[in-house]
Design an enzyme around this catalytic site. Structure first.
Site, mmCIF file in Angstrom:
data_model
loop_
_atom_site.group_PDB
_atom_site.id
_atom_site.type_symbol
_atom_site.label_atom_id
_atom_site.label_comp_id
_atom_site.label_asym_id
_atom_site.label_seq_id
_atom_site.Cartn_x
_atom_site.Cartn_y
_atom_site.Cartn_z
ATOM 1 N N GLU A 146 0.810 -1.206 0.000
ATOM 2 C CA GLU A 146 0.000 0.000 0.000
ATOM 3 C C GLU A 146 0.846 1.259 0.000
ATOM 4 O O GLU A 146 0.959 1.955 -0.999
ATOM 5 C CB GLU A 146 -1.006 -0.049 1.161
HETATM 6 C C1 HEC Z 1 -3.048 1.228 -1.893
HETATM 7 C C2 HEC Z 1 -4.372 1.551 -1.409
HETATM 8 C C3 HEC Z 1 -4.586 1.900 0.042
HETATM 9 C C4 HEC Z 1 -3.952 2.887 0.787
HETATM 10 C C5 HEC Z 1 -2.835 3.801 0.362
HETATM 11 C C6 HEC Z 1 -4.616 2.889 2.072
HETATM 12 N N1 HEC Z 1 -5.595 1.937 2.103
HETATM 13 FE FE1 HEC Z 1 -6.914 1.643 3.587
HETATM 14 N N2 HEC Z 1 -7.530 -0.052 2.701
HETATM 15 C C7 HEC Z 1 -7.121 -0.503 1.454
HETATM 16 C C8 HEC Z 1 -7.598 -1.853 1.233
HETATM 17 C C9 HEC Z 1 -7.365 -2.713 -0.005
HETATM 18 C C10 HEC Z 1 -8.295 -2.217 2.408
HETATM 19 C C11 HEC Z 1 -8.907 -3.565 2.710
HETATM 20 C C12 HEC Z 1 -7.736 -4.431 3.123
HETATM 21 C C13 HEC Z 1 -8.081 -5.747 3.736
HETATM 22 O O1 HEC Z 1 -9.228 -5.965 4.099
HETATM 23 O O2 HEC Z 1 -7.147 -6.549 3.905
HETATM 24 C C14 HEC Z 1 -8.252 -1.042 3.289
HETATM 25 C C15 HEC Z 1 -8.902 -0.960 4.525
HETATM 26 C C16 HEC Z 1 -8.977 0.195 5.272
HETATM 27 C C17 HEC Z 1 -9.891 0.429 6.369
HETATM 28 C C18 HEC Z 1 -10.942 -0.542 6.872
HETATM 29 C C19 HEC Z 1 -12.276 -0.219 6.251
HETATM 30 C C20 HEC Z 1 -13.230 -1.359 6.262
HETATM 31 O O3 HEC Z 1 -14.386 -1.172 5.841
HETATM 32 O O4 HEC Z 1 -12.901 -2.468 6.656
HETATM 33 C C21 HEC Z 1 -9.646 1.695 6.855
HETATM 34 C C22 HEC Z 1 -10.378 2.403 7.983
HETATM 35 C C23 HEC Z 1 -8.550 2.224 6.079
HETATM 36 N N3 HEC Z 1 -8.186 1.298 5.109
HETATM 37 C C24 HEC Z 1 -7.949 3.450 6.302
HETATM 38 C C25 HEC Z 1 -6.770 3.839 5.664
HETATM 39 C C26 HEC Z 1 -5.908 4.927 6.106
HETATM 40 C C27 HEC Z 1 -6.185 5.835 7.293
HETATM 41 C C28 HEC Z 1 -4.866 4.988 5.235
HETATM 42 C C29 HEC Z 1 -3.654 5.909 5.288
HETATM 43 C C30 HEC Z 1 -2.827 5.783 6.486
HETATM 44 C C31 HEC Z 1 -5.088 3.942 4.238
HETATM 45 N N4 HEC Z 1 -6.226 3.259 4.550
HETATM 46 C C32 HEC Z 1 -4.280 3.730 3.123
HETATM 47 C C33 HEC Z 1 -6.391 0.235 0.550
HETATM 48 C C34 HEC Z 1 -5.584 1.293 0.897
#
Ligand code: HEC
Ligand code: HEC
Length: 271
Positions: A72
């Site tokens: 990520e």
């Molecule tokens: C490259 C893309 C990417 C980036 C950059 C990213 N995320 Fe995500 N995020 C995801 C993905 C894909 C998931 C689901 C992952 C899993 O379930 O394993 C996720 C899951 C989440 C969730 C859970 C939501 C749920 O409905 O379950 C949250 C809250 C979240 N991210 C916040 C953040 C925050 C705050 C940041 C920055 C610090 C961030 N993410 C950076 C792709 C990203």
């Protein structure tokens, strides 16, 4: 590190996600399990976070997205702290929020992002209706909510404030059509996080691996695999109309001008 932000994948201008079937992060790498980015809007209302429910709170999700070698943001805890503390304006802001003696740690930064995420709530016409304004939903939306959404059985899993956010089975009555795209199988018990239906009109494509392009197809697939019901086109259209009433009013966000990098700010590195 340094190029991809939370907003790259959870774009607050586009429903809190990226519109991709599988998230794309550092060096254009897509999620190794072919998982899509869930919306961050209303995440505060979820019992559990991530598709397999492995994180309980929002501070933890911010930390979970950073570890070394994860595609990520490919950042490290030390680097995140070094970047923030290298800019006096960030330090001042932390002191203002937490007091002069604040220790700017990785956990503190993640908790701060979590606090921001708690503000990302989107009240909608549906809430106005639940709060007693009977006219907030059109007559059609109201009757479809009661007759179709609840009667068909969607609300057994898409329940609570978020209309989702807890763990449940995927493929109760039949196997999900695109189960073989990616290797995601849910948690240890095969359970999957039920996505929120708030703003669902704005977060296509659907399902953990983003294989379903339209809301109508998602509704019909849910009927088939979760309820053993063949939902007619007409009923799917009705449910879709009700789901439109869950499109919420977004918080008024001002595009931030960030503190300026200094000589001691670690270089952005995309290798
Ligand atoms: C490259 C893309 C990417 C980036 C950059 C990213 N995320 Fe995500 N995020 C995801 C993905 C894909 C998931 C689901 C992952 C899993 O379930 O394993 C996720 C899951 C989440 C969730 C859970 C939501 C749920 O409905 O379950 C949250 C809250 C979240 N991210 C916040 C953040 C925050 C705050 C940041 C920055 C610090 C961030 N993410 C950076 C792709 C990203
Ligand atoms: C047995 C529990 C259960 C029932 C009943 C159920 N759902 Fe779901 N729903 C889920 C789960 C779990 C997922 C996540 C599936 C995935 O992504 O792999 C989901 C996903 C969805 C999605 C895609 C969300 C997204 O962000 O990708 C929509 C839309 C949806 N459901 C609507 C409905 C509708 C409409 C009904 C009624 C016809 C319904 N669901 C019935 C558990 C359920």
């Amino acid at each position: 590190m340094g190029l991809i932000s939370c907003n790259t994948c959870h774009n607050l201008a586009t429903g809190g996600d990226d519109g991709l079937a599988a998230a794309v992060g550092h060096k254009w790498t897509s999620n190794p399990h072919h998982l899509g980015s869930p919306t961050v809007y209303n995440a505060v209302f979820f019992d559990t976070q991530f598709w397999d429910g492995r994180a309980a709170d929002l501070g933890r999700t911010s930390r979970g997205t950073n570890p070394r070698r994860r595609p990520e943001m490919a950042n490290t805890e030390e680097n995140v702290v070094a970047v923030v503390t290298s800019m006096p304006e960030y330090v001042q802001r932390f002191q203002k929020a937490y007091g002069r003696d604040v220790k700017i740690t990785y956990k503190k930064i993640a908790d701060t992002i979590g606090n921001f995420e708690r503000t990302l709530v989107t009240p909608s016409a549906y809430d106005d209706y639940l709060n007693g304004n009977e006219n907030a939903l059109s007559k059609a939306e109201r009757s479809w909510y009661e007759k179709k959404f609840i009667e068909v059985g969607c609300a057994t899993c898409h329940t609570g404030i978020a209309l989702g956010g807890s763990m449940n089975m995927l493929g109760v009555t039949a196997k999900y059509k695109y189960a073989n795209v990616g290797d995601f199988k849910g948690d240890a018990n095969g359970m999957v996080k039920v996505p929120t239906l708030r703003n669902i009109t704005q977060t296509a494509p659907y399902f953990h691996n983003g294989q379903v392009a339209t809301l109508k197809e998602a509704i019909v697939e849910m009927g088939r695999i979760q309820l053993g019901t063949a939902i007619s086109d007409k009923d799917a259209a009705s449910i879709e109309t009700f789901l439109g009433s869950l499109e919420g009013r977004k918080p008024n966000l001002t595009y931030p001008i960030l503190p300026v990098r200094t000589a001691s700010t670690p270089a952005q590195n995309i290798n």
